[in-house]
Design a protein around this motif. Structure first.
Motif: not given
Lengths: 239, 58
Positions: A202-230
């Motif tokens: 369960l600790l590792m599952a929590g770690a994976y899921f929170t990391l999923f959240g971190v990467m989602m936010i970072l990727r959303l920022r990158g994709l949004y900046a990419g759209r603005r660039l376009r």
């Protein structure tokens, strides 16, 4: 829900959550890895190979949750046409592909010593391999259009059609005779796994899921900046 | 590792490699694109974002 469709408001909240999520994830990984590698028992049948479970099972759970996220975001994009929904689906795809790759590779490394084979075409393994190809297909499809909205719509349809694979993966071990063992945590009558093994899992599952959240936010920022660039480049080109 | 080290450690290695690789890629991609947006905006080539990017939901 519509309040969060405003990108400015969304990213203000997401950026406030990001450092907290990152610290929690790092802490869960530290604790999870400690218990997984040093402070949990070997299995009476599987010996030390049971430690592969602590990176394998959370990866598979996260891969499925990631696909559900992608399909729901795709559906929201089709219905409400919010750009952030499309970007969320696009952000989830490579993360989900990564989680699926981990579950396939570590499963193979677990299968060889326990089953005597790296791979077998049974229902569970095959349906997870299809999940991996669905992620790759989605990524290829959304990027194959010059108009990102058309790509997003096509991808959303693929994600929704492919969602039928999610319950198939979950119940494949019950519906068919598989080499893969049945569920031992998410069962109707409670977990059948030993508590000393459930804790690191369960600790590792929590770690994976929170990391999923971190990467989602970072990727959303990158994709949004990419759209603005376009948009900026299109505007500059039309002047 | 009870004779299974050749299977256990590579499992943790692959998981670490994929997760760290994804994290670094997500991070550097966001940083690079956001810096590019800021650079173009300083050049004065910014435009008002079109309505669909502002997301003024009802």
């Amino acid at each position: 829900m519509h309040r969060f469709a405003n990108p400015t408001r969304f990213f203000r909240i997401a950026n406030a959550v990001l450092p907290v999520l990152a610290v929690v994830s790092a802490g869960l990984f530290a604790a999870g890895l400690y218990y997984a590698l040093f402070d949990s028992p070997a299995d009476y049948q599987q010996g030390e190979t049971v430690r592969i479970m602590y990176v394998h099972v959370p990866a598979a759970w996260a891969a499925l949750a990631c696909y559900a996220t992608m399909a729901l975001a795709g559906a929201s994009f089709l219905i409400w046409k919010h750009v952030l929904a499309d970007l969320a689906a696009r952000a989830a795809a490579p993360i989900g592909a990564g989680f699926t790759l981990i579950s396939l590779a570590t499963g193979s490394l677990w299968g060889q010593p326990m089953w005597g084979t790296w791979w077998v075409w049974d229902a569970r393994l095959t349906s997870v391999l299809i999940l991996f190809f669905l992620y790759l297909g989605y990524i290829a499809l959304v990027n194959a259009f010059d108009d990102p909205d058309r790509g997003g719509r096509a991808g959303a349809v693929l994600a929704l059609v492919g969602a039928v694979n999610v319950p198939i993966i979950k119940f494949s071990v019950d519906w068919w005779n598989t080499l893969h063992q049945p569920a031992s945590v998410l069962r109707m009558d409670g977990p059948s796994i030993a508590p000393e093994m459930l804790l690191p899992l369960l600790l590792m599952a929590g770690a994976y899921f929170t990391l999923f959240g971190v990467m989602m936010i970072l990727r959303l920022r990158g994709l949004y900046a990419g759209r603005r660039l376009r948009q900026m480049r299109l505007a500059a080109a039309s002047r | 590792m009870g004779g299974y080290a050749a299977y256990v450690w590579p499992s943790y290695g692959i998981a670490a490699l994929v997760l760290i690789g994804l994290l670094i890629h997500s991070w550097t991609d966001a940083r690079r694109l956001e810096a590019e947006v800021a650079r173009l905006r300083e050049l004065g080539s910014d435009i008002r974002r079109p309505a669909d990017m502002r997301g003024d939901a009802p």
